[in-house]
Design a protein around this motif. Sequence first.
Motif, PDB file in Angstrom:
ATOM      1  N   ASP A 131       9.213  45.307  50.900  1.00 45.57           N
ATOM      2  CA  ASP A 131       8.786  44.822  52.121  1.00 45.57           C
ATOM      3  C   ASP A 131       7.815  44.419  52.476  1.00 45.57           C
ATOM      4  N   GLY A 132       6.971  43.695  52.995  1.00 49.77           N
ATOM      5  CA  GLY A 132       5.448  43.203  53.477  1.00 49.77           C
ATOM      6  C   GLY A 132       4.727  42.429  52.828  1.00 49.77           C
ATOM      7  N   VAL A 133       5.329  41.988  52.042  1.00 49.99           N
ATOM      8  CA  VAL A 133       5.104  40.881  51.045  1.00 49.99           C
ATOM      9  C   VAL A 133       5.200  39.531  52.144  1.00 49.99           C
ATOM     10  N   GLU A 134       3.907  38.456  52.230  1.00 49.57           N
ATOM     11  CA  GLU A 134       4.238  37.315  52.906  1.00 49.57           C
ATOM     12  C   GLU A 134       5.111  36.156  52.716  1.00 49.57           C
ATOM     13  N   ALA A 135       4.768  35.446  53.536  1.00 50.25           N
ATOM     14  CA  ALA A 135       5.893  33.911  52.926  1.00 50.25           C
ATOM     15  C   ALA A 135       5.131  32.726  51.857  1.00 50.25           C
ATOM     16  N   GLY A 136       5.973  32.238  50.921  1.00 51.36           N
ATOM     17  CA  GLY A 136       4.915  31.284  50.708  1.00 51.36           C
ATOM     18  C   GLY A 136       5.102  30.613  49.126  1.00 51.36           C
ATOM     19  N   ILE A 137       4.357  33.076  48.917  1.00 52.51           N
ATOM     20  CA  ILE A 137       4.390  32.852  47.789  1.00 52.51           C
ATOM     21  C   ILE A 137       5.563  32.910  46.091  1.00 52.51           C
ATOM     22  N   PRO A 138       4.799  31.140  44.989  1.00 51.93           N
ATOM     23  CA  PRO A 138       5.670  31.506  44.101  1.00 51.93           C
ATOM     24  C   PRO A 138       5.900  32.393  43.563  1.00 51.93           C
ATOM     25  N   ILE A 139       7.540  32.945  43.256  1.00 54.50           N
ATOM     26  CA  ILE A 139       7.733  34.140  42.540  1.00 54.50           C
ATOM     27  C   ILE A 139       8.188  33.225  40.824  1.00 54.50           C
ATOM     28  N   ASP A 140       8.722  34.466  40.481  1.00 53.06           N
ATOM     29  CA  ASP A 140       9.006  33.911  38.318  1.00 53.06           C
ATOM     30  C   ASP A 140      10.282  35.157  38.706  1.00 53.06           C
ATOM     31  N   LEU A 141      11.629  34.906  38.246  1.00 54.09           N
ATOM     32  CA  LEU A 141      11.883  35.633  38.167  1.00 54.09           C
ATOM     33  C   LEU A 141      12.723  35.927  36.666  1.00 54.09           C
ATOM     34  N   ASP A 142      12.236  35.137  36.584  1.00 54.09           N
ATOM     35  CA  ASP A 142      12.385  34.992  35.125  1.00 54.09           C
ATOM     36  C   ASP A 142      11.348  36.814  34.528  1.00 54.09           C
ATOM     37  N   ARG A 143      10.199  36.157  34.988  1.00 57.17           N
ATOM     38  CA  ARG A 143       9.493  37.100  34.411  1.00 57.17           C
ATOM     39  C   ARG A 143       9.926  38.656  35.275  1.00 57.17           C
ATOM     40  N   VAL A 144      10.443  38.470  36.464  1.00 58.16           N
ATOM     41  CA  VAL A 144      11.310  40.205  37.311  1.00 58.16           C
ATOM     42  C   VAL A 144      12.026  40.610  35.688  1.00 58.16           C
ATOM     43  N   GLN A 145      12.970  39.731  35.205  1.00 58.21           N
ATOM     44  CA  GLN A 145      13.722  40.337  34.220  1.00 58.21           C
ATOM     45  C   GLN A 145      12.889  40.747  32.661  1.00 58.21           C
ATOM     46  N   HIS A 146      11.761  39.802  32.546  1.00 60.93           N
ATOM     47  CA  HIS A 146      11.227  40.345  31.878  1.00 60.93           C
ATOM     48  C   HIS A 146      10.596  41.887  31.529  1.00 60.93           C
ATOM     49  N   GLU A 147      10.202  42.078  32.979  1.00 62.52           N
ATOM     50  CA  GLU A 147       9.609  42.844  32.583  1.00 62.52           C
ATOM     51  C   GLU A 147      10.959  44.569  32.557  1.00 62.52           C
ATOM     52  N   LEU A 148      12.154  44.239  32.889  1.00 64.36           N
ATOM     53  CA  LEU A 148      13.367  45.450  33.451  1.00 64.36           C
ATOM     54  C   LEU A 148      13.546  45.472  32.072  1.00 64.36           C
ATOM     55  N   ASP A 149      13.580  44.070  31.399  1.00 64.29           N
ATOM     56  CA  ASP A 149      14.012  44.057  30.004  1.00 64.29           C
ATOM     57  C   ASP A 149      13.066  45.515  29.458  1.00 64.29           C
ATOM     58  N   ARG A 150      11.774  45.181  29.351  1.00 67.45           N
ATOM     59  CA  ARG A 150      11.256  46.645  28.723  1.00 67.45           C
ATOM     60  C   ARG A 150      11.093  48.233  29.172  1.00 67.45           C
TER      61      ARG A 150
END
Lengths: 351, 351, 351, 351
Positions: free
Chosen positions: A28-47
């Motif tokens: 919570d608390g992240v501002e609006a309008g920032i692009p997020i690459d969900l593949d990179r979220v998955q990549h960190e989980l894979d690590r």
Amino acid sequence: MSSNSFGSHITITTYGESHGRSIGVILDGVEAGIPIDLDRVQHELDRRRPGQSSMTTARNESDTVSVESGIFEGRTLGTPIAMIIQNSDQHSSDYRAIADVQRPGHADRGYDEKYGFRDHRGGGRSSGRETAARVAAGAIARQLLERTGITITAYTIEAAGIPCTRIAIDEIEQNSLRAPDNEAASRMEQQVLAAVAQGDSCGGIVECVCEQVPAGLGDPVFKKLDALLSQAVMSIGAVKGIEFGEGFRAARLLGSQNNDTYSEQGWTNHAGGVLGGISTGQPIIFRCAVKPTPSISRTQRTRTASGEVRDIEIHGRHDPCICPRIVPVIEAMAALTILDAWYLQFGRIEP
Amino acid sequence: MSSNSFGSHITITTYGESHGRSIGVILDGVEAGIPIDLDRVQHELDRRRPGQSSMTTARNESDTVSVESGIFEGRTLGTPIAMIIQNSDQHSSDYRAIADVQRPGHADRGYDEKYGFRDHRGGGRSSGRETAARVAAGAIARQLLERTGITITAYTIEAAGIPCTRIAIDEIEQNSLRAPDNEAASRMEQQVLAAVAQGDSCGGIVECVCEQVPAGLGDPVFKKLDALLSQAVMSIGAVKGIEFGEGFRAARLLGSQNNDTYSEQGWTNHAGGVLGGISTGQPIIFRCAVKPTPSISRTQRTRTASGEVRDIEIHGRHDPCICPRIVPVIEAMAALTILDAWYLQFGRIEP
Amino acid sequence: MSSNSFGSHITITTYGESHGRSIGVILDGVEAGIPIDLDRVQHELDRRRPGQSSMTTARNESDTVSVESGIFEGRTLGTPIAMIIQNSDQHSSDYRAIADVQRPGHADRGYDEKYGFRDHRGGGRSSGRETAARVAAGAIARQLLERTGITITAYTIEAAGIPCTRIAIDEIEQNSLRAPDNEAASRMEQQVLAAVAQGDSCGGIVECVCEQVPAGLGDPVFKKLDALLSQAVMSIGAVKGIEFGEGFRAARLLGSQNNDTYSEQGWTNHAGGVLGGISTGQPIIFRCAVKPTPSISRTQRTRTASGEVRDIEIHGRHDPCICPRIVPVIEAMAALTILDAWYLQFGRIEP
Amino acid sequence: MSSNSFGSHITITTYGESHGRSIGVILDGVEAGIPIDLDRVQHELDRRRPGQSSMTTARNESDTVSVESGIFEGRTLGTPIAMIIQNSDQHSSDYRAIADVQRPGHADRGYDEKYGFRDHRGGGRSSGRETAARVAAGAIARQLLERTGITITAYTIEAAGIPCTRIAIDEIEQNSLRAPDNEAASRMEQQVLAAVAQGDSCGGIVECVCEQVPAGLGDPVFKKLDALLSQAVMSIGAVKGIEFGEGFRAARLLGSQNNDTYSEQGWTNHAGGVLGGISTGQPIIFRCAVKPTPSISRTQRTRTASGEVRDIEIHGRHDPCICPRIVPVIEAMAALTILDAWYLQFGRIEP
């Protein structure tokens, strides 16, 4: 604030037992309008996920993240970002035989006293599995920080008593220990496998470097940046110590040796990038002591909740050395802490 | 929560610049009806106050505490307890000459970036003087904890590179270093004075032992007891590292060596009394790295806020080694943290 | 603390846009070992869910709750309880035509200014759908409170200008308005349907009674029990006012009329069960002003985010009067607030 | 967070019993370098202080504020601003006779149950005297807000059943009721004095208008701006209700009447400047129900803590109508709440 929440402006709240239905996090608390690459979220989980190498448990979790809210058409909405990871390969039966036993080196004793009732299947909230939720949130924090130029890199600087002799950042992801020195990593791996052959496990030291952090982050007194980073990192189950810059070595230096002075080359950095709790503009450097995995197959003497003495051998699937999988967790916690300090100071990502 | 507050159920909020009118603290969350001995609050402040020995600054502050609220007829009211300590011996002029200079080892750089405007007289909020307010609050926390049987004892286990060779608790207050080994303390003192003679200063390591803490204090995930103690202690300006139990040594042990096992003599305590963030019922033991005092009279090269390179010699009144005066501060922060965990677990002192 | 969290000891953190993948809540701070009836959680959600009667929107959501963590073998684990509700019947296309329009009576204007980027599909976080997560958490809070004897009952005391003339608790669930007076409810319903026929909507007043609350809950100054209940209830989108006991009527009474006095029959209760922010032991009674549903099919003049004037008719599926569905939400928020105060006072459910 | 603290980014923590040594406040979170006019802080305290007119208690407190920290050479340091007000004219003996009696309309009953032990001298923390600390902090918040253009004005819109018939802002400080209508104020005063002659007291309604608040302040869900303002204002002891815009009247309007629409003249403002918890850019308008002063000299029947029935006449010095003195308190709480929302949104005063 609840014990499953962390942060002031940027907060995470996590849930999930290691052998329950799912684990997850609300960021919570992240501002609006920032692009997020969900593949990179998955990549960190894979690590962080199990089953990567000989250094990690064979538990087979795909750790696929599902983003439930807060991101719309690839950009943040400014609303809470909920992420869920299903638990699939649970092998709960591994734990049935030892349900009543207080495993050496585990939180079972405290949990028994605290709650009287616990999910015996793999540690519940005290399981390392809980940290996957942190990594998911941290992966978003890192993308936000990158917009400011800040990068965070952790690595195994020592394992099984074997230190790295050099820091080659591009080698970190090339070996099973996440050490910045392939050659040292090779010796670490041999040493750890030798311990495993004896039914034992090894610990190590993870170092984390946060670069391009501007001067002025952190707050005086109780929200010192190093104090919050310490809480963040010491809240990871296997970490038993933390030090910044010279750290414990500073205790043996003279003031004139430990003080950072200025010259044409700039400031020295004995302090590790934080003075008086506020970032100096230099790299923030800290090291964490990671204990050897407590679950081992060697016979250990322990007791049950009801007081009976028992010998125990733990034959589940466990990491022989936690260091390589804790690296992304430490990066995640550092990213969340620094992002929080950033927002407290500037109010938004691009000030 | 504001950066000058600490704690969840039991909170402290502090104020005061080192050279302002007064410093103080509001301690909130204590239940009603508990007898408090105010002489013992003053006694703890006397342990922290300057001017005690050759190891401490000559700044002469009586540090007399005035209790403004929350205690009536010798007992707590359940309302906030405000305590004020006047600043008297300020010597602000000591600082005029260096108002614009970023002192090596001090927070000045970060403050300049963060605030653009600072009280140059002695560090403002980054001064060690701020910790007197913590000690006053901690002195009340300790009296509450004593009703539960919990005791907290810190001491200098090493200074100027010289370690104690034994732990004799009754010797701690007998020497100028607050070391539990008079003989080692004598050698530490000589070593520190030798450094002072060279215009230099020394660091050390302080160990803290919390006894009779029941099993079950602390909370999973982010409010782990060791994580909160780390924030508490790392929020003291001079502390650069913390470790629990085996600490950094655990990184080199095998799982079978580091795990705590049970026998007729009870549990071993490699963990330092906390597993999975929850107290085990054994003594909580942690060690802190205390850096050498940054204010030294030797010439150091630094710069001003506006970027000019300068040589500086700091001739104010400063502790040659911070260890003996940081001991009561660490005890205070540990007491406040454990009292908070106690209230979160039990809701009142006598459950 | 983040804006999507509520509470101190007992906290909830919610997530989810009205037209995203799911909505959900993490309830934290509940102790271990308490039996929870999940059917009753679903029952409360069914009371709030759309499609119940002529008074509620035709959006068809089953609102089936999935408990992801924190409950094991029917009892609480003391760990965070995560609950998820899938969004199924989204009709997002209803909103495409008005994506850029600032709907009268809605939060669109503030969202446009605040975020610059919003999920136009049905209000995102400002949608009433968000309250389902509160109801799920509140349903668990109510079960905990019942163990203490505390009960919470809300009902529509007035709608479309028509007041109840009596309080018959057993009639509340017998009519479409959740009014404790079937006859008045029948007239309310006619009045609301007449408004709907004109493309309009109606508001009302909901009263909430919390019984068997012991004296002593709530805290002085900023955590007064009525102040926290006010935040809790005013945080529901459609509520525009709240009053306790005599409320606004007290402004016209004399002190001797408004003060509660004691006689053989006990204390009078003009205060509504809270004095000085602390419960008196009498029923806590408050009333909330519920505004008429802002989404109406009558033509209204408004503008777009870019400033263009537009006429708008809103033809989605909306409640003609929010009162009956807000009743369980108000009960949930009251339950969470009182449970939090209970834990702050007693530390556990059975003290 | 402790019950004596309020706010997220901008926080206040207050202390002090009405008859203790002093009362005070720590205001935290204000940025560095902002000029503060301390005379205006004192001026706000003078508006709240007793002994101003026939409408206020004769207790004679100078309420002189002493700024202990956080302001240096007339500007904020970015450090906590501590302010202390000595208690001087205490007349504690007024209370001795009624020490054990639970005064009608007062918090004594709840305090007795909650604490078992209370400072009987004038209500302790439940005394209105506590609000002086809020006014001191609010006076600084107002100066910060003024830099953004935001102004906050409260006034008595009705007292003793007599409403104002017009809003003339410049008349507010010209009469003893702080009503924006001198003529109505004159009739209010007569009505109140008639009640006093009977040993009684009167209540009223205070309205507050916050102008030039930009659109976008406040946060969705639990930190809605109106929800936080409600907590802020309902935390003032004498306030029993709050409503925004049309408030309770909205319950009787149709959607088409209550919705705000747009025309060449701009938006209507039935909502009172907040929709979905977020400011719309229009004036924020709320009204509070102020109960009649509970301390009256008429005989009232009550009981003692030990259960004995007693008749009581309260002859201390008390306000016959709290409205005029509560006006600056409401302004202070509104200012602190809006300043907090400003910082959460923009991070600094001049964004």
